[in-house]
Design a protein around this motif. Structure first.
Motif, PDB file in Angstrom:
ATOM      1  N   TRP A  12       0.837  -1.206   0.000  1.00 34.53           N
ATOM      2  CA  TRP A  12       0.000   0.000   0.000  1.00 34.53           C
ATOM      3  C   TRP A  12       0.867   1.249   0.000  1.00 34.53           C
ATOM      4  O   TRP A  12       1.940   1.276   0.614  1.00 34.53           O
ATOM      5  CB  TRP A  12      -0.874   0.074   1.263  1.00 34.53           C
ATOM      6  CG  TRP A  12      -1.818  -1.056   1.440  1.00 34.53           C
ATOM      7  CD1 TRP A  12      -2.334  -1.872   0.471  1.00 34.53           C
ATOM      8  CD2 TRP A  12      -2.356  -1.502   2.692  1.00 34.53           C
ATOM      9  NE1 TRP A  12      -3.174  -2.800   1.049  1.00 34.53           N
ATOM     10  CE2 TRP A  12      -3.207  -2.594   2.407  1.00 34.53           C
ATOM     11  CE3 TRP A  12      -2.232  -1.084   4.010  1.00 34.53           C
ATOM     12  CZ2 TRP A  12      -3.913  -3.272   3.392  1.00 34.53           C
ATOM     13  CZ3 TRP A  12      -2.934  -1.754   5.000  1.00 34.53           C
ATOM     14  CH2 TRP A  12      -3.762  -2.838   4.690  1.00 34.53           C
ATOM     15  N   VAL A  48     -11.922   0.007   5.098  1.00 35.45           N
ATOM     16  CA  VAL A  48     -11.663   0.040   3.657  1.00 35.45           C
ATOM     17  C   VAL A  48     -12.796   0.800   2.979  1.00 35.45           C
ATOM     18  O   VAL A  48     -13.972   0.460   3.150  1.00 35.45           O
ATOM     19  CB  VAL A  48     -11.558  -1.387   3.080  1.00 35.45           C
ATOM     20  CG1 VAL A  48     -11.160  -1.329   1.607  1.00 35.45           C
ATOM     21  CG2 VAL A  48     -10.553  -2.220   3.883  1.00 35.45           C
ATOM     22  N   SER A  71      -9.369   2.180  -1.395  1.00 34.29           N
ATOM     23  CA  SER A  71      -9.254   1.129  -2.413  1.00 34.29           C
ATOM     24  C   SER A  71      -9.589   1.680  -3.796  1.00 34.29           C
ATOM     25  O   SER A  71      -9.922   2.853  -3.946  1.00 34.29           O
ATOM     26  CB  SER A  71     -10.195  -0.022  -2.053  1.00 34.29           C
ATOM     27  OG  SER A  71     -11.518   0.458  -1.952  1.00 34.29           O
ATOM     28  N   THR A  98     -11.980  -2.972  -4.041  1.00 33.30           N
ATOM     29  CA  THR A  98     -12.262  -3.274  -2.634  1.00 33.30           C
ATOM     30  C   THR A  98     -12.322  -4.782  -2.363  1.00 33.30           C
ATOM     31  O   THR A  98     -11.712  -5.269  -1.402  1.00 33.30           O
ATOM     32  CB  THR A  98     -13.596  -2.627  -2.215  1.00 33.30           C
ATOM     33  OG1 THR A  98     -13.496  -1.219  -2.456  1.00 33.30           O
ATOM     34  CG2 THR A  98     -13.893  -2.858  -0.741  1.00 33.30           C
ATOM     35  N   ALA A 101      -8.843  -6.220  -2.286  1.00 27.70           N
ATOM     36  CA  ALA A 101      -8.066  -5.709  -1.147  1.00 27.70           C
ATOM     37  C   ALA A 101      -8.500  -6.386   0.144  1.00 27.70           C
ATOM     38  O   ALA A 101      -7.678  -6.822   0.957  1.00 27.70           O
ATOM     39  CB  ALA A 101      -8.236  -4.190  -1.041  1.00 27.70           C
TER      40      ALA A 101
END
Ligand SMILES: Nc1ncnc2c1ncn2[C@@H]1O[C@H](COP(=O)(O)OP(=O)(O)OP(=O)(O)O)[C@@H](O)[C@H]1O
Ligand SMILES: [Mg+2]
Lengths: 114, 142
Positions: A12, A48, A71, A98, A101
């Motif tokens: 990230w 998230v 995301s 999303t 992730a």
């Protein structure tokens, strides 16, 4: 796993550099509706979302979340970054959608169970 | 101890400032984190409703021995049907507010869930008074 180790492992991008990243992350919540997060997040969750405006910082603070992962490759507004620095809220970014992730987090044992 | 804040309608840049400050003060008073979280969550929902729907308002937090008593009064359009407004999913938020992630109709139910007691009074074209209390020693809720 510690937030900083997660960020490194997942690749990230770190958006807010001065925020604490030593917290042990055990759980997460994914939603773009702020009241949903206010209602259903639990302390220490990694949140998230693809909301990028500065109000996300207040949500993280009110709920004592460990951090925010943006995301879908979205970029935070500049004022979001400034507010997060002021309130010491860790924010990260990933280009993954999303679902992907969150799936990768789940594989590492981070749960969404309430 | 009494803490007071002014809130301006439509000022999304300052959204949460009252709640930030209140959370900080309660932390300094040494209240339990889960109690603070419930008060902060409910206060934020109330503060945001003033910002989204009203012209301006005032948040007043009174810390007593046994509870924290929060009053949020605004000058604004008021709520014509409070029972309906309390229903989860009911929202009149305009599209530009929904785009920010507000307007899921969960705010008032959220306040109810986090508070031990809650009351709304409203007069159309005048304003809304929201008041809720969170008991300091009750760890049962939310
Ligand atoms: N202070 C207020 N003044 C006028 N109307 C209000 C006020 N607070 C709430 N309402 C009305 O009650 C409805 C429900 O409020 P509630 O906070 O539950 O949901 P919301 O604000 O629409 O969405 P969310 O809180 O989930 O972002 C609002 O859409 C609005 O019509
Ligand atoms: Mg609301």
């Amino acid at each position: 796993m510690k937030l900083k180790d997660l960020a490194e492992k997942m690749g990230w991008e770190i958006v807010v550099r001065n925020a604490p990243v030593e917290a042990e992350v055990k759980s997460g919540y994914a939603s773009d509706l702020l009241s949903d997060v206010l209602a259903n997040s639990i302390e220490g969750d990694l949140w998230v979302t693809r909301q990028t405006h500065l109000n996300i910082v207040a949500i993280a603070v009110m709920r004592d979340l460990s951090g925010i992962l943006l995301s879908n490759g979205v970029k935070p507004d500049q004022e979001t970054v400034e507010k997060a620095m002021e309130k010491m809220v860790p924010i990260f970014r990933t280009n993954l959608p999303t679902f992907e992730a969150v799936g990768r987090l789940y594989q590492l044992g981070i749960s969404g169970e309430r | 101890m009494i803490i007071e804040f002014e809130v301006s309608g439509q000022d999304f840049k300052k959204a949460g400032e009252a709640s930030f400050e209140i959370k900080n003060r309660l932390k300094r008073l040494g209240l339990p984190p889960d109690i603070i979280r419930r008060i902060a969550t409910a206060t934020y929902e109330g503060e945001l409703n003033v910002i989204i729907y009203a012209h301006k308002g005032k948040v007043r937090v009174c810390v007593e021995d046994k509870c924290v008593d929060v009053t949020i009064d605004d000058i604004g359009p008021g709520i014509p049907n409070i029972q309906l407004a309390m229903k989860e999913g009911y929202s009149t938020a305009p599209p530009h507010v929904k785009q920010l992630g507000y307007g899921s109709g969960m705010g008032l139910p959220n306040i109810k869930k986090n508070a031990d007691w809650m009351e709304i009074r409203s007069e159309v074209n005048r304003g809304t008074n929201l008041r809720f209390k969170v008991n300091i020693n009750n760890k049962e809720k939310a």
